[in-house]
Design an enzyme around this catalytic site. Structure first.
Site, PDB file in Angstrom:
ATOM      1  CB  ALA A 180      -0.812   0.019   1.068  1.00 57.37           C
ATOM      2  N   PRO A 181       0.410   2.582  -0.631  1.00 54.56           N
ATOM      3  CG  PRO A 181       0.318   4.534  -1.368  1.00 54.56           C
ATOM      4  CD  PRO A 181       1.011   3.601  -0.632  1.00 54.56           C
TER       5      PRO A 181
ATOM      6  CG  ASP B 143       8.640   0.747   0.214  1.00 53.91           C
ATOM      7  OD1 ASP B 143      10.031   1.073   0.333  1.00 53.91           O
ATOM      8  OD2 ASP B 143       7.895   1.427   0.240  1.00 53.91           O
TER       9      ASP B 143
ATOM     10  CB  CYS C  36      10.612   6.155   2.713  1.00 44.73           C
ATOM     11  SG  CYS C  36       9.308   5.821   4.227  1.00 44.73           S
TER      12      CYS C  36
END
Length: 462
Positions: free
Chosen positions: A108-109, A175, A228
């Site tokens: 997601a997203p 991720d 991130c």
């Protein structure tokens, strides 16, 4: 933009880590974030958009700097996806090929999932998984909008997914959930929950996720790890864990922008310079880290595949799940509607199945023991001797030029349709039609006389 107030502990940490480069790092964190979007190559005439395409994102196919609106037709019908430019590189670096079996584990997203679907070109399989139920709903909507048919969307714990797909995937993108330092400039709220303890907590969770991910990858398969955050504990040190503990080898990617991984932060690991760090001073986008690995040996902790398949077979038999009969008459109803439209070459009705009166073409036939939100391409629903096509089918048919279309004439009509209102047409049509605006198909409608009944889903209406 409000002034970014950083925790003293964060400032001290990066002044020590970056030394003379710290000043440019903190200065860059005060600059305006960059915005970008990707075009959808699965859609017909996908480059015919109203946005400026003069500034491409370096090294990412069909990606451009600029801002888009969620109210524009290009977003509503899946021609574009808004995404931070740095976040575009992990999917690009994984380098998937059509026909592969791919897993987006923390999906997601949907930005990376839609990029992977573009690369697969309707061939092979993408499993897009999200453990959060609310975020998984957004993921499903974004993938539906993209118009692909070869995606299984799941809302599952990583360990349960690993039981379902032992040594199954050619490529996996992780991720990972992280401390979010790379989002400080874009989202000041991310600063409020930061602490060094939280960084270490995230690092521990990342290892847990990767311990399960390795069980799902074929020997010789590719894993792309990304975050991130800037934290070495979540980046280079995790790379060292993947190599030293889980049997991976770092490899070079086609991404040659941004900065290299830092050897001193990753136990001087061989190949750590292949990893890419996206600092704000690189002027690409927000903070991002990525590294690509090849699995050089199979996980020692996974069950034998044949044994696992036998156990799964016994569980399914014991469960005694009732198989729904998809009758010949029902199939004819669906075929009759489909015959009115141009179908992509990837379409194969011979695989169509029925579940709770929903007709779909599965991306994965056996989905027992996992929570599935969408499996392949939903064609529509059977209702008392008639067939109503789905929103996903409308987006899928947008891959082709179509004749049976009602074109909305202006922005006012488009907004009325998004609200759920009927519109008028002078076309001599009857029954289900595709509805488009500016030549871009985004929904179904049903014509009776000169009125187009609205079939845009209530959950998407503005």
């Amino acid at each position: 933009m409000d002034k970014l107030v950083l925790p003293k502990e964060f400032i001290d940490k990066y002044q020590k880590l970056l030394a003379t480069k710290a000043s440019s790092f903190f200065t860059a964190l005060e600059a305006e974030p960059k915005k970008a979007f990707r075009l959808n190559p699965l859609k017909a005439n996908y480059q015919k958009v109203s946005y400026d395409l003069s500034e491409p994102v370096n090294g990412v196919e069909d990606a451009y700097y600029g801002e888009i609106s969620g109210r524009d037709i290009e977003w509503v019908n899946g021609y574009v996806y808004s995404q931070d430019p740095s976040a575009m590189y992990p999917a690009e670096a994984l380098g998937v090929k059509p026909g592969q079996k791919v897993l987006d584990l923390c999906a997601a997203p949907g930005g990376k999932s839609t990029a992977l679907l573009s690369a697969l070109k309707n061939e092979g399989l993408l499993v897009a998984n999200e453990i959060s139920a609310s975020r998984a709903k957004n993921l499903r909507e974004n993938i539906e909008r993209w118009g692909a048919s070869n995606c299984l969307v799941t809302n599952e714990d990583t360990s349960q997914l690993a039981k379902k797909f032992p040594h199954f995937f050619d490529a996996i993108l992780v991720d990972a959930p992280c401390s979010g330092e790379g989002m400080f400039r874009k989202n000041h709220d991310a600063v409020t929950y930061w602490s060094q303890e939280y960084v270490l907590e995230c690092s521990s969770r990342q290892k847990e996720i990767l311990n399960e991910a390795v069980k799902m990858l074929k020997t010789g398969g590719s894993l792309l790890y990304s975050t991130c955050t800037y934290a070495p504990e979540e980046d280079e040190k995790i790379c060292a864990y993947l190599v030293n503990k889980l049997g991976f080898k770092l490899v070079k990617t086609k991404v040659n922008v941004a900065s290299a991984g830092v050897p001193a932060w990753g136990e001087n690991l061989a190949g750590i310079e292949y990893a890419r760090r996206f600092w704000p001073q690189d002027e690409i986008g927000e903070g991002q880290f990525l590294a690509k690995f090849i699995l050089s040996k199979a996980s020692d902790t996974e069950e034998n595949i044949d044994d696992f398949k036998q156990k799964n077979k016994k569980r399914r038999k014991k469960a005694g799940k009732k198989v729904e009969i998809f009758t010949k008459a029902e199939k004819e109803l669906v075929k009759e509607l489909l015959a009115s439209f141009n179908l992509p070459v990837s379409f194969d009705f011979s695989k169509a199945a029925k579940s709770n009166d929903h007709v779909y073409i599965p991306a994965v036939e056996d989905t027992s023991q996992i929570k599935v939100l969408n499996n392949g391409l939903e064609l529509g629903i059977l209702k008392k001797g008639r067939f109503q096509p789905s929103q996903q089918l409308a987006q899928y048919l947008g891959q082709m030029q179509q004749e049976r279309v009602v074109e909305l004439q202006n922005q006012a009509e488009f907004e009325k349709y998004l609200h759920g209102e009927t519109v008028k047409t002078e076309k001599k049509l009857k029954g289900f039609v595709l509805v488009s605006y500016q030549g871009k198909i985004f929904s179904f409608g049903k014509v009776a006389g000169q009125v187009v009944k609205n079939f845009y889903p209530k959950g998407l209406r503005v």
